[in-house]
Design an enzyme around this catalytic site. Structure first.
Site, mmCIF file in Angstrom:
data_model
loop_
_atom_site.group_PDB
_atom_site.id
_atom_site.type_symbol
_atom_site.label_atom_id
_atom_site.label_comp_id
_atom_site.label_asym_id
_atom_site.label_seq_id
_atom_site.Cartn_x
_atom_site.Cartn_y
_atom_site.Cartn_z
ATOM 1 C CE LYS A 1 -4.610 1.950 -0.442
ATOM 2 N NZ LYS A 1 -3.989 0.629 -0.315
ATOM 3 C CB SER B 1 -4.662 1.210 3.844
ATOM 4 O OG SER B 1 -3.753 0.877 2.827
ATOM 5 C CB SER C 1 -0.962 0.001 1.190
ATOM 6 O OG SER C 1 -2.030 -0.885 0.961
#
Length: 541
Positions: free
Chosen positions: A100, A345, A97
């Site tokens: 991101k 997330s 993640s």
């Protein structure tokens, strides 16, 4: 051996050869030494210089849990960009993640912090009294935060105009995005997992975590052994079919109840045993077709507000040009949406933003176009996109590859952006008790100098873990760090990441010796290393 010397005269250059004079050798030697030093010295702002810091972080990375694995780690002075520590910073790793970071920064830059998603109710038909002649269109603009109450409000607004009957059909317009619902190389066994939901510009979230394209299924035991479990769906909708195979068993027996959507269908199976008196089994389940889900909830809202419409909704047809807007809903601005997106997330937010970037920059709401625009933005910020690969917005794909050096470069570059403060505020805060602030770091690094200090994006996949962000050291110096760990067999390496950040928070500029914080055997606050803690509902980070 003599070397050629060029002499210039009126007739042009001519070459002669002679032996160099002895007094020139010191100059030559000095020049050679200078060239060698220049070649081997790190460029300004690029080389590790804190020897104490190097020893401390090296000691942490010697943890046996990383044996046979790989680590890409970079620490930099936020103000100057000078690299204070590097361990294989150029190595490409699965960022999970941490991808991101690129998606969110690009969204703030390319869409703007005040960008809002719109969901519209339109019709090309004509009104005659309380009757609308023609089809009614529900057009999705990509809002991943739309709730059942928002669709109810749209229905109420339409009813408030006096419409009581629609002669045509309800048409769900999800044509702003392409028809590809799932990201590249996403795991097939995550099909019903809420963190891997299908992406549509017309969708619905069941609560204020805004996990779009999902429903909450809650199962409770029956009153007596042999009874079927009692099952509740949020939001209430007939779009989902329940297949309740489970049974209630006597108190004290094992609770084996499971909830899962069947492949390629709207059927959710509830199977296994649940003892009398047991607590609820609760799951967030991704649905097969989010466009149909949103349309079904809106159709129910129309009926509840007294608007009759024939037949079931039709999906995937564009709204005709010139259709009149009868009701509209706007999402929160992007700078606010960043908080549930980054704190928790949220994968669906990331993918929605990629496709929205593609649509707004090039008129094509697909992954390829959106990712190309993100790559262009990263290049403008000085990130070397030739050494990384991004195939989705969330990091859920194992095809994503980022070196820690490029993540650190991005964290440094965005600090002067006009939207930086709003973006920075969306990063999880270590040990902050409020889930809306602490997010995926809510229970990590508590009772340490990093608590309420470190801000970072977490990342977790099986065999991949990452933590990249900002922390202030004991001397008041802000540091940027990126820690990306791959290919380990341990259940979790979160505490290794934490130990590095705590060590940074404890350090002071110019210290000769820095004591490494020994990571505990298990990551503080981590539920499992394979998934982000925010993806393990109903457990909380």
């Amino acid at each position: 051996m003599s070397r050629p010397v060029i002499r210039v005269n009126r007739r042009g250059p001519s070459r002669t050869h002679h032996r160099p004079r002895l007094w020139t050798w010191p100059v030559i030697v000095g020049l050679v030494c200078t060239l060698v030093w220049t070649a081997w010295s790190p460029p300004a702002g690029a080389g590790p210089s804190d020897t104490g810091l190097k020893g401390a972080i090296d000691e942490i990375l010697a943890d046996p849990r990383l044996s046979g694995g790989s680590a890409s780690v970079v620490v930099a002075d936020a103000a100057t960009g000078r690299r204070l520590y590097q361990r294989d910073g150029a190595d490409r790793q699965m960022p999970a993640s941490n991808a991101k970071l690129a998606t969110s920064a690009a969204a703030m830059a390319l869409l703007g912090p005040d960008y809002r998603f719109r969901t519209d109710v339109l019709s090309p038909g004509r009104r005659h009294g309380s009757t609308l002649h023609g089809d009614l269109y529900l057009r999705g603009g990509g809002d991943p935060t739309a709730l059942a109450e928002d669709y109810d409000r749209l229905a109420a607004d339409l009813a408030a105009t006096g419409v009581r009957r629609v002669t045509g059909r309800l048409i769900a317009d999800d044509t702003r995005f392409d028809a590809q619902r799932l990201g590249r190389s996403w795991a097939a066994d995550d099909e019903s997992a809420y963190y891997s939901a299908q992406i549509s510009p017309l969708t619905l979230a069941p609560d204020r975590d805004y996990d779009s394209g999902t429903v909450i299924v809650e199962a409770l035991p029956g009153d007596a052994p042999g009874d079927k479990p009692r099952v509740k769906i949020t939001p209430t909708t007939d779009y989902v079919r329940l297949d309740i195979r489970g049974r209630t068993v006597p108190a004290g027996q094992s609770d084996t109840l499971g909830i899962e959507r069947q492949h390629g269908s709207h059927t959710i199976a509830v199977s296994g045993d649940i003892p009398v008196g047991a607590g609820a089994t609760k799951e967030w389940i991704a649905l097969w077709e989010p466009t149909g889900y949103a349309a079904a909830v809106f159709a129910d809202a129309l009926a509840a507000h007294g608007v009759r419409i024939a037949g079931s909704p039709r999906l995937g047809r564009p709204t005709p040009p010139g259709a009149a807007v009868l009701a509209s809903h706007s999402s929160m601005p992007l700078k606010e949406l960043m908080h549930p997106f980054m704190k928790l997330s949220n994968n669906m937010h990331a993918e929605t933003l990629v496709k929205t970037i593609g649509y707004e920059t090039s008129g094509r709401g697909d992954w390829r176009t959106g990712l190309a625009a993100i790559e262009g933005y990263l290049k403008q910020e000085g990130v070397s996109t030739s050494v990384l690969r991004q195939v989705d917005g969330s990091g859920l794909s194992r095809m994503n590859l980022f070196p820690a050096e490029q993540l650190a470069a991005l964290l440094l570059a965005v600090r002067d952006a006009p939207w930086y403060d709003a973006w920075h505020a969306s990063l999880p805060v270590a040990c902050h008790p409020d889930r809306a602030v602490g997010g995926t770091l809510r229970s990590r690094m508590c009772s340490t100098p990093a608590a309420l200090n470190a801000r970072a994006k977490t990342g977790s996949l099986t065999g991949a873990s990452a933590l990249s962000g900002y922390v202030t050291d004991a001397g008041g110096r802000e540091l940027v760090y990126s820690v990306v760990l791959n290919d380990y067999l341990a259940s979790s390496v979160k505490s290794i990441e934490d130990a590095i950040v705590i060590t940074l928070a404890s350090s002071r500029t110019g210290e000769g010796e820095i004591t490494a914080v020994p990571p505990p055997g298990k990551a503080t606050g981590a539920l499992t290393g394979d998934l982000e803690c925010s993806w393990q509902k109903p457990k909380l980070c």
